[in-house]
Enzyme design. Structure first.
Site, mmCIF file in Angstrom:
data_model
loop_
_atom_site.group_PDB
_atom_site.id
_atom_site.type_symbol
_atom_site.label_atom_id
_atom_site.label_comp_id
_atom_site.label_asym_id
_atom_site.label_seq_id
_atom_site.Cartn_x
_atom_site.Cartn_y
_atom_site.Cartn_z
ATOM 1 C CG HIS A 1 56.474 14.191 10.118
ATOM 2 N ND1 HIS A 1 57.763 14.545 10.367
ATOM 3 C CD2 HIS A 1 56.302 13.249 9.013
ATOM 4 C CE1 HIS A 1 58.220 13.773 9.411
ATOM 5 N NE2 HIS A 1 57.694 13.243 8.605
ATOM 6 C CG HIS B 1 56.345 14.490 2.895
ATOM 7 N ND1 HIS B 1 55.362 14.482 3.751
ATOM 8 C CD2 HIS B 1 57.295 13.853 3.553
ATOM 9 C CE1 HIS B 1 55.483 14.032 4.826
ATOM 10 N NE2 HIS B 1 56.985 13.642 4.840
ATOM 11 C CD GLU C 1 54.702 5.447 13.620
ATOM 12 O OE1 GLU C 1 55.175 5.117 12.819
ATOM 13 O OE2 GLU C 1 53.671 5.973 13.801
ATOM 14 N NE ARG D 1 58.728 3.023 11.809
ATOM 15 C CZ ARG D 1 58.537 2.111 11.115
ATOM 16 N NH1 ARG D 1 58.694 0.803 11.522
ATOM 17 N NH2 ARG D 1 58.581 2.398 9.817
ATOM 18 N NE ARG E 1 46.007 -16.891 1.803
ATOM 19 C CZ ARG E 1 45.373 -17.559 1.029
ATOM 20 N NH1 ARG E 1 46.241 -18.770 0.275
ATOM 21 N NH2 ARG E 1 44.200 -17.864 0.831
ATOM 22 C CG ASN F 1 55.725 10.642 13.687
ATOM 23 O OD1 ASN F 1 55.832 10.438 12.442
ATOM 24 N ND2 ASN F 1 55.022 9.549 14.389
ATOM 25 C CE LYS G 1 62.248 4.624 8.580
ATOM 26 N NZ LYS G 1 61.074 5.360 7.939
ATOM 27 C CE LYS H 1 55.424 3.434 9.711
ATOM 28 N NZ LYS H 1 55.164 4.906 9.789
ATOM 29 C CD GLU I 1 61.169 12.821 6.428
ATOM 30 O OE1 GLU I 1 61.645 12.443 7.402
ATOM 31 O OE2 GLU I 1 59.939 13.198 6.047
ATOM 32 C CG HIS J 1 51.483 14.818 8.050
ATOM 33 N ND1 HIS J 1 51.791 13.928 8.918
ATOM 34 C CD2 HIS J 1 52.234 14.618 6.919
ATOM 35 C CE1 HIS J 1 52.501 12.944 8.491
ATOM 36 N NE2 HIS J 1 52.823 13.390 7.222
HETATM 37 P P1 NAD Z 1 57.336 9.662 -5.776
HETATM 38 O O1 NAD Z 1 57.446 8.462 -5.377
HETATM 39 O O2 NAD Z 1 55.969 10.317 -6.082
HETATM 40 O O3 NAD Z 1 58.511 10.434 -6.556
HETATM 41 C C1 NAD Z 1 58.735 11.822 -6.733
HETATM 42 C C2 NAD Z 1 58.603 12.160 -8.146
HETATM 43 O O4 NAD Z 1 59.967 12.171 -8.446
HETATM 44 C C3 NAD Z 1 57.975 11.480 -9.040
HETATM 45 O O5 NAD Z 1 57.193 12.121 -10.235
HETATM 46 C C4 NAD Z 1 58.676 10.274 -9.615
HETATM 47 O O6 NAD Z 1 58.380 9.714 -10.975
HETATM 48 C C5 NAD Z 1 60.213 10.992 -9.694
HETATM 49 N N1 NAD Z 1 61.131 10.252 -9.730
HETATM 50 C C6 NAD Z 1 61.383 9.372 -9.038
HETATM 51 N N2 NAD Z 1 62.955 8.844 -8.834
HETATM 52 C C7 NAD Z 1 63.189 9.852 -9.964
HETATM 53 C C8 NAD Z 1 64.759 10.002 -10.455
HETATM 54 N N3 NAD Z 1 65.812 9.540 -10.012
HETATM 55 N N4 NAD Z 1 64.923 11.022 -11.361
HETATM 56 C C9 NAD Z 1 63.590 11.578 -11.699
HETATM 57 N N5 NAD Z 1 62.659 11.645 -11.414
HETATM 58 C C10 NAD Z 1 62.433 10.736 -10.298
HETATM 59 O O7 NAD Z 1 57.507 10.637 -4.302
HETATM 60 P P2 NAD Z 1 58.562 10.408 -2.988
HETATM 61 O O8 NAD Z 1 58.764 11.714 -2.546
HETATM 62 O O9 NAD Z 1 59.673 9.539 -3.249
HETATM 63 O O10 NAD Z 1 57.870 9.530 -2.031
HETATM 64 C C11 NAD Z 1 56.330 10.099 -1.458
HETATM 65 C C12 NAD Z 1 55.692 8.940 -0.851
HETATM 66 O O11 NAD Z 1 56.407 8.059 0.145
HETATM 67 C C13 NAD Z 1 54.525 9.192 -0.300
HETATM 68 O O12 NAD Z 1 53.464 8.259 -0.776
HETATM 69 C C14 NAD Z 1 54.660 8.838 1.128
HETATM 70 O O13 NAD Z 1 53.430 8.534 1.686
HETATM 71 C C15 NAD Z 1 55.444 7.864 1.080
HETATM 72 N N6 NAD Z 1 56.435 7.563 2.184
HETATM 73 C C16 NAD Z 1 56.480 6.372 2.953
HETATM 74 C C17 NAD Z 1 57.217 6.176 3.998
HETATM 75 C C18 NAD Z 1 57.237 4.907 4.517
HETATM 76 O O14 NAD Z 1 57.708 4.615 5.668
HETATM 77 N N7 NAD Z 1 56.599 3.836 3.961
HETATM 78 C C19 NAD Z 1 58.003 7.178 4.675
HETATM 79 C C20 NAD Z 1 57.806 8.404 3.926
HETATM 80 C C21 NAD Z 1 57.420 8.703 2.871
#
Ligand code: NAD
Length: 332
Positions: free
Chosen positions: A243, A262, A232, A236, A120, A240, A222, A142, A184, A247
């Site tokens: 986006h 992305h 949101e 917030r 929990r 977007n 942010k 999130k 971003e 998207h």
């Molecule tokens: P990711 O976590 O898949 O990382 C991208 C790649 O980089 C992966 O292969 C990872 O292993 C590699 N990597 C990470 N750090 C590294 C480093 N320092 N050196 C070398 N390689 C490294 O992708 P991301 O772009 O970080 O995040 C995308 C995700 O974030 C999506 O799932 C998206 O939905 C989520 N997201 C969440 C929010 C939120 O508010 N929670 C906002 C935006 C995006």
């Protein structure tokens, strides 16, 4: 470049946790010591385990377990959660344990979700290692996973104990991932900080950027937005910008042999939605051209055929932000 104030460590205070920006130091150890945790585990993906864990481990003088997961969005699912929960049980983690999520948005969203639901809810700390997760995913509470092929369709809102944003990790991040996260950064500037936007124009080479002040300025935006609207409901949604189109283009591209990251897709979305902001709103032609030129300077062109347009429109029609069948855009 963008070095308007000295930042060995900047601390942004939110209502119930802090974001530490800069070289991770004693603050992380202090939080762990003060938490009197019975067990500490670090969740890392296969890349951050290899490239980032050695950096983090040097800063920790405690015993910890490592939970290693495969890298990539396709693993942000229930199967990986099951594995993480199992590993937490096997490690003997109880309600007074701590999970540190070391990785990009995938590890942060999924690790946070697993921590928020294990027994929990146990404490967790976010140590984002991609530019995207440093300025975006790790802040705002999130958490979640993809389910039935729908992105982020299962999750919760829960804040971490702290977020440690250390630019050191960006040194190993591949160029296209840095460029993706950068979308971003300048999105935040476009929606809220003209000075930051002007400063970002001076960037020519990501390898030369002094990231700490850029991260701090981007995160301030942010922070301000998520504090005013944690769930949101209104403001917030400004985050977007870019986006709706972004998207749709991202979804389209994922089915091709040229999948976009992305942020690359969001950059395309920002060009389109800036144009809409000009046509439908008050954005001047000069500002529109400035934004378009900047984005085209950083991101390669993405070509699709005219007959792909209806498919992309179809994705926009399914956007979460739509109301009463009308496509919704957050314009400048
Ligand atoms: P990711 O976590 O898949 O990382 C991208 C790649 O980089 C992966 O292969 C990872 O292993 C590699 N990597 C990470 N750090 C590294 C480093 N320092 N050196 C070398 N390689 C490294 O992708 P991301 O772009 O970080 O995040 C995308 C995700 O974030 C999506 O799932 C998206 O939905 C989520 N997201 C969440 C929010 C939120 O508010 N929670 C906002 C935006 C995006």
């Amino acid at each position: 470049m963008i070095n308007d104030f000295d930042l060995s460590m900047t601390i942004l205070e939110l209502k119930d946790y802090n974001i530490y920006i800069g070289q991770t130091g004693r603050e992380l150890s202090e939080i762990i010591e003060n938490g009197h945790y019975s067990k500490v585990a670090i969740l890392a993906d296969e890349n951050t385990d290899r490239l980032c864990l050695p950096v983090l481990a040097k800063k920790l003088n405690i015993d910890f377990n490592i939970i290693k997961i495969p890298a990539g969005e396709i693993h942000k699912n229930l199967n990986t959660c099951r594995y993480i929960w199992e590993q937490m049980m096997l490690a003997g983690m109880d309600r007074h344990s701590l999970l540190i999520n070391l990785g990009g948005g995938v590890a942060g969203d999924m690790g946070g979700f697993c921590a928020a639901t294990f027994l929990r809810g146990i404490d967790f700390i976010q140590v984002p290692t991609t530019l995207l997760s440093q300025v975006d995913a790790s802040v705002g509470g999130k958490l979640g996973i993809d389910f039935n092929l729908i992105k982020n369709s299962v999750g919760v809102f829960k804040n971490p104990q702290a977020v440690f944003v250390d630019p050191e990790y960006l040194k190993t991040l591949p160029y296209n991932e840095v460029r993706s996260g950068f979308a971003e950064v300048f999105k935040h500037a476009l929606i809220a900080d003209a000075d930051l936007w002007n400063d970002l124009q001076t960037i020519n080479d990501f390898a030369e950027v002094d990231w700490s002040p850029v991260l701090a300025r981007s995160l301030r935006i942010k922070k301000a937005v998520v504090e005013k609207d944690p769930f949101e409901k209104g403001l917030r949604k400004a985050l977007n910008f870019g986006h709706t189109v972004g998207h749709a283009v991202e979804t389209f591209s994922l089915k091709t042999d040229q999948p976009l990251l992305h942020g690359e897709a969001i950059a395309i979305g920002m060009v389109c939605e800036s144009w809409l902001s000009h046509v439908e709103g008050n954005l001047s032609e000069k500002a529109l051209n400035g934004i378009t030129d900047f984005i085209k300077r950083i991101y390669p062109s993405y070509i699709f055929e005219k007959n792909n347009f209806s498919e992309i429109m179809g994705y926009m029609k399914k956007d979460k932000k739509n109301r009463s069948g009308k496509i919704n855009f957050r314009l400048l």
